[in-house]
Design a protein around this motif. Structure first.
Motif, mmCIF file in Angstrom:
data_model
loop_
_atom_site.group_PDB
_atom_site.id
_atom_site.type_symbol
_atom_site.label_atom_id
_atom_site.label_comp_id
_atom_site.label_asym_id
_atom_site.label_seq_id
_atom_site.Cartn_x
_atom_site.Cartn_y
_atom_site.Cartn_z
ATOM 1 N N GLU A 131 0.837 -1.284 0.243
ATOM 2 C CA GLU A 131 -0.238 0.020 0.045
ATOM 3 C C GLU A 131 0.856 1.133 0.040
ATOM 4 O OE1 GLU A 131 -3.113 0.060 -0.388
ATOM 5 O OE2 GLU A 131 -2.839 -2.377 -0.713
ATOM 6 N N PHE A 132 1.948 1.100 0.854
ATOM 7 C CA PHE A 132 2.905 2.385 0.824
ATOM 8 C C PHE A 132 3.415 2.654 -0.713
ATOM 9 C CE2 PHE A 132 7.342 3.637 1.748
ATOM 10 C CZ PHE A 132 7.137 4.673 1.979
ATOM 11 N N PHE A 133 4.063 1.562 -1.377
ATOM 12 C CA PHE A 133 4.460 1.757 -2.692
ATOM 13 C C PHE A 133 3.450 2.164 -3.863
ATOM 14 C CE2 PHE A 133 8.369 -1.443 -2.651
ATOM 15 C CZ PHE A 133 8.974 -0.590 -1.720
ATOM 16 N N CYS A 145 10.821 2.208 -6.315
ATOM 17 C CA CYS A 145 10.739 1.553 -5.119
ATOM 18 C C CYS A 145 11.301 0.211 -4.810
ATOM 19 C CB CYS A 145 8.889 1.169 -5.045
ATOM 20 S SG CYS A 145 8.145 2.824 -5.032
ATOM 21 N N PHE A 146 12.287 0.048 -4.044
ATOM 22 C CA PHE A 146 13.207 -1.040 -3.820
ATOM 23 C C PHE A 146 13.048 -1.678 -2.637
ATOM 24 C CE2 PHE A 146 17.002 -0.825 -7.168
ATOM 25 C CZ PHE A 146 16.289 0.272 -7.979
ATOM 26 N N VAL A 147 13.389 -2.952 -2.679
ATOM 27 C CA VAL A 147 13.050 -3.795 -1.299
ATOM 28 C C VAL A 147 14.266 -4.381 -1.053
ATOM 29 C CG1 VAL A 147 12.105 -6.010 -0.223
ATOM 30 C CG2 VAL A 147 10.540 -4.207 -1.615
ATOM 31 N N ASP A 148 15.058 -4.455 0.036
ATOM 32 C CA ASP A 148 16.096 -5.305 0.683
ATOM 33 C C ASP A 148 15.522 -6.225 1.457
ATOM 34 O OD1 ASP A 148 18.350 -5.954 2.056
ATOM 35 O OD2 ASP A 148 18.829 -4.130 2.671
ATOM 36 N N THR A 149 15.945 -7.453 1.263
ATOM 37 C CA THR A 149 15.373 -8.593 1.797
ATOM 38 C C THR A 149 16.403 -9.786 1.996
ATOM 39 O OG1 THR A 149 13.730 -10.475 1.440
ATOM 40 C CG2 THR A 149 14.621 -9.554 -0.605
ATOM 41 N N SER A 152 13.455 -14.824 2.655
ATOM 42 C CA SER A 152 13.105 -16.009 3.265
ATOM 43 C C SER A 152 11.557 -16.485 2.773
ATOM 44 C CB SER A 152 12.740 -15.524 4.829
ATOM 45 O OG SER A 152 12.241 -14.275 4.943
ATOM 46 N N LEU A 153 10.693 -15.245 2.475
ATOM 47 C CA LEU A 153 9.539 -15.521 2.001
ATOM 48 C C LEU A 153 9.520 -16.095 0.412
ATOM 49 C CD1 LEU A 153 7.529 -12.341 3.139
ATOM 50 C CD2 LEU A 153 8.027 -14.387 4.305
ATOM 51 N N ASN A 154 8.420 -17.033 0.082
ATOM 52 C CA ASN A 154 8.474 -17.429 -1.173
ATOM 53 C C ASN A 154 7.908 -16.627 -2.206
ATOM 54 O OD1 ASN A 154 8.196 -19.098 -3.517
ATOM 55 N ND2 ASN A 154 6.748 -20.537 -2.822
ATOM 56 N N LEU A 155 8.476 -15.753 -2.707
ATOM 57 C CA LEU A 155 7.962 -14.511 -3.460
ATOM 58 C C LEU A 155 7.417 -14.929 -4.599
ATOM 59 C CD1 LEU A 155 10.769 -11.668 -3.020
ATOM 60 C CD2 LEU A 155 8.551 -12.033 -1.783
ATOM 61 N N SER A 156 7.432 -16.069 -5.054
ATOM 62 C CA SER A 156 6.829 -16.648 -6.328
ATOM 63 C C SER A 156 5.161 -16.956 -5.902
ATOM 64 C CB SER A 156 7.566 -17.777 -7.210
ATOM 65 O OG SER A 156 7.745 -18.874 -6.069
ATOM 66 N N LYS A 161 1.949 -11.746 -5.087
ATOM 67 C CA LYS A 161 1.964 -11.196 -6.402
ATOM 68 C C LYS A 161 1.888 -9.747 -6.572
ATOM 69 C CE LYS A 161 0.242 -11.921 -11.016
ATOM 70 N NZ LYS A 161 0.270 -10.423 -11.435
ATOM 71 N N GLU A 162 0.910 -9.134 -5.755
ATOM 72 C CA GLU A 162 0.865 -7.614 -5.840
ATOM 73 C C GLU A 162 1.952 -6.950 -5.207
ATOM 74 O OE1 GLU A 162 -2.743 -4.321 -4.909
ATOM 75 O OE2 GLU A 162 -2.630 -6.007 -3.578
ATOM 76 N N PHE A 163 2.385 -7.508 -4.062
ATOM 77 C CA PHE A 163 3.670 -6.932 -3.552
ATOM 78 C C PHE A 163 4.988 -6.779 -4.720
ATOM 79 C CE2 PHE A 163 7.409 -8.161 -0.901
ATOM 80 C CZ PHE A 163 7.754 -6.841 -0.502
#
Length: 282
Positions: A131-133, A145-149, A152-156, A161-163
């Motif tokens: 929501e912030f992005f 908008c970048f994410v440093d990670t 650990s989460l299964n982003l696929s 998906k929306e994130f």
């Protein structure tokens, strides 16, 4: 009800958290417990043991009800509260709504190229970040908008998906390739990290991979080789980072050793020999 996020600190101008001058936002909470963590106070939430209140030299910390509260105006930034905490937490966490955080971006938006969320582990609060992005894109489409990670989460998974779609790029830590080493270092398995490396590369959203080099503990050559084989011939940057003891918990430092500059150069040469186009040693 508005989404809220717990945030450890905001750096208004950073040139090490992605391309250009950026606002870096450090979210509180992490699901890894890395031995060499340089910000261990971002791992957990305050347990309200009151030890920090007793030690605060300026009375910036006080008890209200059963919770520790912080008077920012009285704080001298000595960080004694963090040093005496036995729970890898901080009493100086702020809670933000999306609207409140957008107002912080507005203050500096003429001077930055974008926003990077970090931590702790920022993706644990992915609903808030989504929501912030969205609000950043709506108000200032020129800001990235970048994410440093830690991966650990299964982003696929469709859950995220929306994130993933709203995020321009990810910066991914690959701390160790070997499963046993990764568990010993972080207390978590490496499977999702490797899958995210492949997934983010394949969808064109991986800006940077980072590996911290620790001697006598990790098979650094294996990690560099495996990562390099996956990102070769791309524009993905591989940042090879020298372990330094600053901020690391004192009781854990005795088992962690920094590499020499020569060893770092050899690892960079290995990555380049495997056709990694963009390397950076720091």
């Amino acid at each position: 009800m508005d989404l809220k996020a717990k945030i450890n600190k905001i750096i208004k101008f950073s040139n090490v958290d992605g391309p250009g001058n950026r606002m870096a936002i450090f979210f509180q909470g992490c699901n890894f417990n890395c031995e060499y963590c340089h910000n261990p106070e971002t791992i957990n939430e305050c347990k309200n043991c009151y030890k920090c209140v007793e030690e605060c030299p300026t009375a910036a910390l006080y008890i209200e009800g059963k919770s520790v509260k912080w008077k920012e105006a009285l704080c001298c930034e000595c960080d004694k509260c963090i040093k005496v905490c036995k729970f890898n937490a901080s009493p100086k966490i702020k809670e933000y709504t999306v609207d409140r955080l957008i107002k912080e971006v507005a203050k500096v938006k003429p001077f930055i190229k974008g926003v990077t969320v970090s931590g702790g582990e920022s993706t644990l609060q992915y609903r808030f970040i989504t929501e912030f992005f969205k609000e950043i894109k709506k108000n200032w489409p020129n800001l990235s908008c970048f994410v440093d990670t830690n991966g650990s989460l299964n982003l696929s998974d469709d859950t995220y998906k929306e994130f993933v779609d709203i995020t321009d790029y990810f910066m991914l830590d690959v701390k160790a390739w070997d499963e046993k080493e990764h568990v010993e270092l972080t207390e978590k398995k490496v499977e999702n990290v490797i899958e995210n490396l492949k997934f983010l590369k394949n969808i064109g959203k991986l800006f940077e991979v980072r590996t911290v080099i620790v001697n006598k503990k990790l098979n650094n050559e294996l990690t560099i080789r495996k990562v390099s084989e996956l990102i070769k011939k791309t524009d993905i940057r591989y940042k090879i980072i020298k372990y330094r003891h600053f901020g690391v918990r004192e009781e854990l430092q005795k088992n962690l050793f920094s590499p020499s500059d020569e060893e770092l150069k050899e690892l960079e040469n290995l990555a380049q020999s495997l056709e990694v186009k963009n390397t950076l040693v720091i």
